[in-house]
Design a protein around this motif. Sequence first.
Motif, PDB file in Angstrom:
ATOM      1  N   ILE A  43      -2.454  -9.392 -11.729  1.00 26.46           N
ATOM      2  CA  ILE A  43      -3.789  -7.943 -11.845  1.00 26.46           C
ATOM      3  C   ILE A  43      -5.211  -8.763 -12.086  1.00 26.46           C
ATOM      4  N   GLU A  44      -6.011  -7.783 -10.589  1.00 27.14           N
ATOM      5  CA  GLU A  44      -7.481  -8.156 -10.932  1.00 27.14           C
ATOM      6  C   GLU A  44      -8.325  -7.433 -11.694  1.00 27.14           C
ATOM      7  N   LEU A  45      -7.909  -6.242 -11.018  1.00 26.82           N
ATOM      8  CA  LEU A  45      -8.592  -5.044 -11.446  1.00 26.82           C
ATOM      9  C   LEU A  45      -7.508  -3.422 -12.223  1.00 26.82           C
ATOM     10  N   VAL A  46      -7.843  -3.228 -13.059  1.00 27.19           N
ATOM     11  CA  VAL A  46      -6.939  -1.826 -13.592  1.00 27.19           C
ATOM     12  C   VAL A  46      -7.932  -1.123 -13.470  1.00 27.19           C
ATOM     13  N   VAL A  47      -7.615   0.328 -12.435  1.00 26.78           N
ATOM     14  CA  VAL A  47      -8.373   1.665 -12.560  1.00 26.78           C
ATOM     15  C   VAL A  47      -7.405   2.837 -12.973  1.00 26.78           C
ATOM     16  N   SER A  48      -7.835   4.253 -12.598  1.00 25.63           N
ATOM     17  CA  SER A  48      -6.902   5.489 -13.288  1.00 25.63           C
ATOM     18  C   SER A  48      -7.842   6.674 -13.330  1.00 25.63           C
ATOM     19  N   LEU A  71     -12.056   4.546 -14.673  1.00 18.45           N
ATOM     20  CA  LEU A  71     -12.092   5.721 -14.679  1.00 18.45           C
ATOM     21  C   LEU A  71     -12.216   6.349 -12.778  1.00 18.45           C
ATOM     22  N   ILE A  72     -11.628   7.345 -12.458  1.00 17.39           N
ATOM     23  CA  ILE A  72     -11.276   7.790 -11.020  1.00 17.39           C
ATOM     24  C   ILE A  72     -11.278   8.561 -10.930  1.00 17.39           C
ATOM     25  N   ASP A  73     -12.992   9.600 -11.191  1.00 17.00           N
ATOM     26  CA  ASP A  73     -12.153  11.244 -10.785  1.00 17.00           C
ATOM     27  C   ASP A  73     -11.069  11.995 -10.273  1.00 17.00           C
ATOM     28  N   ASP A  74     -11.375  11.328  -8.508  1.00 20.53           N
ATOM     29  CA  ASP A  74     -11.211  11.375  -7.408  1.00 20.53           C
ATOM     30  C   ASP A  74      -9.210  11.093  -7.586  1.00 20.53           C
ATOM     31  N   LEU A  75      -9.100  10.152  -8.572  1.00 22.58           N
ATOM     32  CA  LEU A  75      -7.512   9.759  -8.420  1.00 22.58           C
ATOM     33  C   LEU A  75      -6.928  10.381  -9.511  1.00 22.58           C
ATOM     34  N   ARG A  76      -7.363  12.340 -10.310  1.00 24.15           N
ATOM     35  CA  ARG A  76      -6.592  12.667 -10.848  1.00 24.15           C
ATOM     36  C   ARG A  76      -5.582  13.293  -9.979  1.00 24.15           C
ATOM     37  N   ASN A 109      -2.197  20.838   0.408  1.00 24.80           N
ATOM     38  CA  ASN A 109      -2.504  19.194   0.629  1.00 24.80           C
ATOM     39  C   ASN A 109      -2.931  18.624   1.064  1.00 24.80           C
ATOM     40  N   VAL A 110      -4.263  19.661   1.544  1.00 24.47           N
ATOM     41  CA  VAL A 110      -4.985  18.571   2.743  1.00 24.47           C
ATOM     42  C   VAL A 110      -6.416  18.509   1.723  1.00 24.47           C
ATOM     43  N   VAL A 111      -6.794  19.109   1.396  1.00 21.89           N
ATOM     44  CA  VAL A 111      -7.704  18.798  -0.051  1.00 21.89           C
ATOM     45  C   VAL A 111      -7.196  17.741  -1.208  1.00 21.89           C
ATOM     46  N   ALA A 112      -5.702  18.235  -1.340  1.00 20.65           N
ATOM     47  CA  ALA A 112      -6.157  16.820  -2.968  1.00 20.65           C
ATOM     48  C   ALA A 112      -6.227  15.626  -1.908  1.00 20.65           C
ATOM     49  N   GLN A 113      -5.698  16.021  -0.928  1.00 17.29           N
ATOM     50  CA  GLN A 113      -4.737  14.131  -0.398  1.00 17.29           C
ATOM     51  C   GLN A 113      -6.378  13.548   0.337  1.00 17.29           C
ATOM     52  N   LYS A 114      -6.941  14.161   1.025  1.00 14.18           N
ATOM     53  CA  LYS A 114      -8.631  14.085   1.331  1.00 14.18           C
ATOM     54  C   LYS A 114      -9.037  13.145  -0.063  1.00 14.18           C
ATOM     55  N   ARG A 115      -9.353  13.678  -1.179  1.00 13.93           N
ATOM     56  CA  ARG A 115     -10.121  13.320  -2.373  1.00 13.93           C
ATOM     57  C   ARG A 115      -9.502  11.990  -2.690  1.00 13.93           C
ATOM     58  N   GLY A 116      -8.539  12.050  -3.252  1.00 13.12           N
ATOM     59  CA  GLY A 116      -7.102  10.811  -3.847  1.00 13.12           C
ATOM     60  C   GLY A 116      -7.459   9.465  -2.063  1.00 13.12           C
ATOM     61  N   VAL A 117      -7.747  10.224  -1.015  1.00 13.30           N
ATOM     62  CA  VAL A 117      -7.220   8.946   0.140  1.00 13.30           C
ATOM     63  C   VAL A 117      -8.960   8.286  -0.306  1.00 13.30           C
ATOM     64  N   ARG A 118     -10.150   9.225  -0.207  1.00 12.92           N
ATOM     65  CA  ARG A 118     -11.383   8.617  -0.602  1.00 12.92           C
ATOM     66  C   ARG A 118     -11.362   7.690  -1.616  1.00 12.92           C
ATOM     67  N   ALA A 119     -10.653   8.116  -2.638  1.00 12.30           N
ATOM     68  CA  ALA A 119     -11.008   6.751  -3.996  1.00 12.30           C
ATOM     69  C   ALA A 119      -9.858   5.209  -3.155  1.00 12.30           C
ATOM     70  N   ILE A 120      -9.250   5.896  -2.642  1.00  9.18           N
ATOM     71  CA  ILE A 120      -8.555   4.215  -2.304  1.00  9.18           C
ATOM     72  C   ILE A 120      -8.709   3.958  -1.092  1.00  9.18           C
ATOM     73  N   GLN A 121      -9.440   4.247  -0.108  1.00 12.59           N
ATOM     74  CA  GLN A 121     -10.831   3.753   1.105  1.00 12.59           C
ATOM     75  C   GLN A 121     -11.808   2.781   0.081  1.00 12.59           C
ATOM     76  N   ALA A 122     -12.112   3.940  -0.622  1.00 16.24           N
ATOM     77  CA  ALA A 122     -13.708   2.700  -1.459  1.00 16.24           C
ATOM     78  C   ALA A 122     -13.026   1.731  -2.399  1.00 16.24           C
ATOM     79  N   LEU A 123     -11.608   2.014  -2.988  1.00 16.83           N
ATOM     80  CA  LEU A 123     -11.366   0.606  -3.475  1.00 16.83           C
ATOM     81  C   LEU A 123     -10.636  -0.186  -2.431  1.00 16.83           C
ATOM     82  N   LEU A 124     -10.314  -0.330  -1.399  1.00 21.68           N
ATOM     83  CA  LEU A 124      -9.855  -1.049  -0.254  1.00 21.68           C
ATOM     84  C   LEU A 124     -11.617  -1.617  -0.030  1.00 21.68           C
ATOM     85  N   ASP A 125     -12.196  -0.761   0.315  1.00 26.86           N
ATOM     86  CA  ASP A 125     -13.900  -1.599   0.991  1.00 26.86           C
ATOM     87  C   ASP A 125     -14.400  -2.300  -0.589  1.00 26.86           C
TER      88      ASP A 125
END
Length: 188
Positions: A43-48, A71-76, A109-125
């Motif tokens: 592991i190189e980075l820890v986010v939560s 800490l990433i708020d969109d992962l709540r 689900n649509v709203v929560a998913q959009k928020r979470g995916v935004r965080a994941i895509q930012a991490l991937l980028d």
Amino acid sequence: MTTLYFVRHAHSTYTADEWTRPLSERGAGDVPHITNILSKEAIELVVSSPYNRAIQTVQGIADQIGTEVLLIDDLRERTLTTEPAENFTVAMTRVWEDPTFAWEGGESNVVAQKRGVRAIQALLDQYEGKRIAIGTHGNIMVLMLNYFDDKYGYTFWKELDMPDIYKVTFDQHELVNVEKLWDRQGVV
């Protein structure tokens, strides 16, 4: 390839305050096992999520590799409703049956998913090619996985352990593989 380790928080002691809810004694007892599994993954980075129980679950690996938990708020966790649901199972079933439905004060689900995916895509980028442990929650984790592959849905959510660890490999924003790394004995 970028590898995300979705770490569903360990068992917590219920309180109405999502932000401060701590791990239970059982949950705290699982943290060394989680740390041990993740220590083998370079592991190189820890986010939560900013919720205490998620942070506590990945704090061991952060300490071991000598880093802070970012800490990433969109992962709540998704907000199901502002008041405790009378019947949690019925409430969860309803939001999974209709992804656009939201309970009073809650997220669909649509709203929560959009928020979470935004965080994941930012991490991937931002951290392409890295190995990242993510302290997260069951529902938002499944919603994020569901965006990339719809086989991850309500049934998958119901079968999750607490804690749980999924090693998720991406080629840029394309999901390549999902592997479970946890069972009650601590390894698969």
